[in-house]
Design an enzyme around this catalytic site. Structure first.
Site, PDB file in Angstrom:
ATOM      1  N   ILE A 167      28.817  31.709  43.493  1.00 10.19           N
ATOM      2  CA  ILE A 167      27.643  32.137  42.736  1.00 10.19           C
ATOM      3  C   ILE A 167      27.858  33.556  42.233  1.00 10.19           C
ATOM      4  CG2 ILE A 167      25.255  32.950  43.085  1.00 10.19           C
ATOM      5  CD1 ILE A 167      24.729  30.460  44.702  1.00 10.19           C
ATOM      6  N   SER A 168      27.462  33.796  41.001  1.00 10.64           N
ATOM      7  CA  SER A 168      27.492  35.156  40.448  1.00 10.64           C
ATOM      8  C   SER A 168      26.453  36.016  41.166  1.00 10.64           C
ATOM      9  CB  SER A 168      27.180  35.127  38.951  1.00 10.64           C
ATOM     10  OG  SER A 168      26.759  36.402  38.501  1.00 10.64           O
ATOM     11  N   PRO A 169      26.853  37.096  41.844  1.00 12.45           N
ATOM     12  CA  PRO A 169      25.879  37.944  42.539  1.00 12.45           C
ATOM     13  C   PRO A 169      24.809  38.495  41.603  1.00 12.45           C
ATOM     14  CG  PRO A 169      28.099  38.443  43.291  1.00 12.45           C
ATOM     15  CD  PRO A 169      28.245  37.521  42.120  1.00 12.45           C
ATOM     16  N   LYS A 199      29.646  34.886  46.808  1.00 11.83           N
ATOM     17  CA  LYS A 199      30.896  34.394  46.226  1.00 11.83           C
ATOM     18  C   LYS A 199      31.434  33.196  47.005  1.00 11.83           C
ATOM     19  CE  LYS A 199      32.485  38.339  43.592  1.00 11.83           C
ATOM     20  NZ  LYS A 199      33.628  39.205  43.250  1.00 11.83           N
ATOM     21  N   HIS A 232      20.017  60.374  30.303  1.00  9.17           N
ATOM     22  CA  HIS A 232      20.390  59.079  29.739  1.00  9.17           C
ATOM     23  C   HIS A 232      20.505  59.150  28.218  1.00  9.17           C
ATOM     24  CE1 HIS A 232      21.031  54.887  29.534  1.00  9.17           C
ATOM     25  NE2 HIS A 232      19.856  54.551  29.069  1.00  9.17           N
ATOM     26  N   LYS A 238      27.620  40.430  48.501  1.00  9.64           N
ATOM     27  CA  LYS A 238      28.539  39.788  47.556  1.00  9.64           C
ATOM     28  C   LYS A 238      29.407  38.726  48.215  1.00  9.64           C
ATOM     29  CE  LYS A 238      30.565  42.782  45.059  1.00  9.64           C
ATOM     30  NZ  LYS A 238      31.501  43.872  44.676  1.00  9.64           N
ATOM     31  N   SER A 285      27.153  46.590  29.157  1.00 13.41           N
ATOM     32  CA  SER A 285      27.946  47.597  28.453  1.00 13.41           C
ATOM     33  C   SER A 285      28.453  47.102  27.103  1.00 13.41           C
ATOM     34  CB  SER A 285      29.139  48.012  29.312  1.00 13.41           C
ATOM     35  OG  SER A 285      29.950  48.945  28.623  1.00 13.41           O
TER      36      SER A 285
END
Length: 623
Positions: A432-434, A428, A348, A424, A461
């Site tokens: 709703i945002s998973p 959806k 990482h 998911k 990100s």
């Protein structure tokens, strides 16, 4: 993919786990990816006022009234014209103008000052779907050969600057991480590690390292005309390696790379005093990547198989199993168990979840392609076995490494949850945002297990910016705290609980969006702390409050069902999850010796929370 893992800048004595990184819904567009880099924006520095406001909002749910009042006073003092805050802000802004990416630079630089082992603490992993070759050695070899061919195919695109560019929301993403994950190595030093990249040298490497029964081999993977070896050619060479390393009692020199970095540095210095050892180390360090052909792993019940396989990919299971069949200084290792377990182990320090995830999924897609009939390019040279002269001193170091690795493997509490009740598609359908839904479930579960509200960090990100890596999101909020407190309150109606859930998820989504666009107040505070260290300026202790989290939880997207595994944090939970169409896969890790964590109970509580929240939605459907 991941992320996940420990984020630290040793200069200021703070540790932050960034886990893996949440998905970015990236698409790929063919193009010259290095040209794209020049047009990417520079990461901005948030304003001091904005960060102080968001900092106060983040700490409010879990501090007492008197402490909150004290924090407000400190923040007001920090923002006074001509004060410490203004001076640090100006210094950070100057630094942002002369560095590629002030946030990524701080993160990467900090990794190399850490003295903890690379394994577990700073390496992430991905468990791929089990291969069905049973105990057939030829099946293990062919699987490895296909993967090698797939990696070389991607390497060709990287070398030729034809790798398709990742896009998010119509915007190109930074592709710089692809340049560092191959042909590089982390080398131990007396105070900090260094990374050596051989891909741009006058004589770039043409070989990989293969480890079998703790013996190391150089395998040239290109023909004399520069074309990569075919899968059939690679199978022949890998079989030669296996036949040349049938003994299982060799000194596992590779286990030295599991030591803490101070101890490994001392052993490294001892090793390179011998010319044969120095030559062998150089060959490993210069190799493109590492392939680990493992022996058996511990026999466990079917219910425990996935947990056990995840541990093998993360750390090898200990000295009696496969931890010596690794070289953790290499940032990319692919692992093939003789029972069909299969995955990757990655540094990482050099790359984050999204880049590694795309890389792995492209390799796996290549492996699924029908094999083409390819003409052999003639005779192949024997793979070169690497030799080590093990002195009594090195032998003692190996025994020390075995003991410390065994203790570490026993201490890691890693569990896997495959939640197959919904995924998911169901979420959806509820609009709703998973990701937000799972984050709220984790916070509810934590509250149920520990009986207090936990601070949660999520990573996302920053690759829309030049040299961007990851941004930190404070996933908890006053809104999520209100939802968690209300959920098990019998006096609250479902409609009210759903309203609180929707508000909490909306706040969460906004926080993620701000972080993706370079406005993470957590990263800003971290940058100000580093600036204070650089300028030797005392800084108020308020900054320490936000930089410790109880849970580091991030999402990773996968099309192929890969199971992401994050680094383990010394005093917190680390969770990485992926939301598939019809299931949710989640890993949770902590240390058994940490009295503040309880992985078994928390992972069960997360399952219960997901089910309870779905039941709530079904009982009070929205029009």
């Amino acid at each position: 993919m991941w992320s996940i893992c420990t984020r630290t800048v040793i200069k200021v004595g703070m540790m932050r786990s960034c886990g893996l990184v949440k998905p970015v819904s990236a698409t790929r567009v063919t193009g010259r990816y290095l040209i794209q880099q020049k047009g990417l924006p520079i990461l901005p520095v948030p304003t001091l006022q904005q960060t102080c406001e968001r900092y106060l909002t983040a700490v409010e749910p879990y501090v007492e009234v008197d402490e909150l009042k004290h924090i407000k006073e400190q923040l007001e003092e920090l923002q006074k014209p001509g004060g410490v805050g203004e001076r640090l802000q100006r210094g950070l802004e100057r630094r942002a103008h002369v560095t590629g990416n002030w946030c990524s630079d701080d993160m990467t630089h900090g990794f190399f000052y850490l003295r903890t082992p690379l394994v577990v603490y700073r390496h992430i992993a991905s468990l791929f779907r089990k291969m069905d070759f049973g105990k057939d050695k030829q099946g293990q070899i062919r699987c490895a050969a296909k993967l090698i061919a797939g990696v070389l195919d991607i390497k060709t695109m990287i070398d030729n600057d034809t790798l398709p560019v990742d896009y998010m929301g119509g915007k190109p993403m930074c592709m710089d991480q692809y340049n560092t994950i191959l042909s590089s190595c982390c080398v131990p030093g007396p105070e900090k590690d260094s990374v050596v990249y051989h891909g741009n040298s006058s004589s770039p490497p043409k070989h990989i390292t293969v480890v079998h029964n703790s013996e190391f081999f150089v395998l040239d993977v290109y023909n004399s005309d520069g074309t990569p070896l075919t899968v059939d050619q690679l199978c022949v060479q890998l079989e030669k390696i296996c036949n040349a390393s049938l003994q299982t009692n060799m000194e596992p020199v590779g286990i030295l790379t599991t030591l803490n970095r101070n101890s490994w540095y001392k052993s490294y210095v001892s090793l390179i005093k011998d010319d044969t050892n120095k030559e062998s180390l150089s060959a490993i360090e210069r190799s493109i990547f590492v392939v680990c052909l493992d022996g058996p792993m511990p026999k466990v019940s079917d219910e425990m198989y996935t947990n056990n396989a995840a541990c093998q990919i993360l750390h090898g299971g200990g000295s009696q199993w496969n931890s010596g069949n690794r070289w953790f200084d290499k940032p990319m290792q692919f692992i093939f168990g003789e029972d069909g377990e299969f995955g990757g182990n990655f540094s990482h320090s050099l790359a984050d979840g999204p880049a590694l995830g795309v890389f792995c999924e492209n390799v796996l897609a290549y492996m699924k392609k029908p094999e083409m009939m390819q003409t052999s390019m003639g005779s192949l040279s024997l793979p070169k076995k690497l030799h080590f002269n093990v002195t009594p001193e090195i032998k003692r170091d190996i025994e020390e490494a075995k003991q410390s690795m065994d203790l570490l493997a026993q201490d890691v509490d890693l569990k896997v949850l495959v939640f197959d009740h919904f995924g998911k598609n169901v979420l959806k359908a509820h609009r709703i945002s998973p990701d937000a839904f799972v984050q709220m479930a984790i916070q509810l579960a934590y509250y149920r297990v520990h009986h207090y509200f936990g601070a949660v960090q999520e990573s996302t990100s920053l690759r829309m910016f030049r040299y961007g890596r990851i941004a930190s999101v404070s996933a908890h909020s006053s809104a999520s705290f209100a939802f968690v407190k209300a959920f098990d309150d019998p006096g609250k109606q479902n409609t009210e609980k759903i309203d609180l859930l929707e508000k909490a998820m909306k706040v969460h989504t906004s926080s993620v969006h701000r972080a993706i666009n370079g406005q993470s107040f957590v990263d800003h505070i971290f940058g100000l702390k580093i600036q204070a260290d650089l300028e030797k300026i005392p800084i108020p202790d308020i900054f320490f409050k936000i930089l410790h989290f109880n849970v580091y939880a991030s999402q990773v997207t996968t099309k192929m069902g890969n199971l992401p595994i994050g680094c383990t944090n010394t005093d917190a939970y680390v969770s990485v999850y992926t939301v598939m169409s019809d299931c949710i896969m989640l890993t949770m890790s902590a240390f058994n010796t940490c009295k503040e964590t309880d992985v078994v109970h928390l992972i069960q509580a997360i399952k219960d929370a997901l089910l309870d929240m779905r039941t709530m939605l079904l009982q009070s459907p929205r029009v």
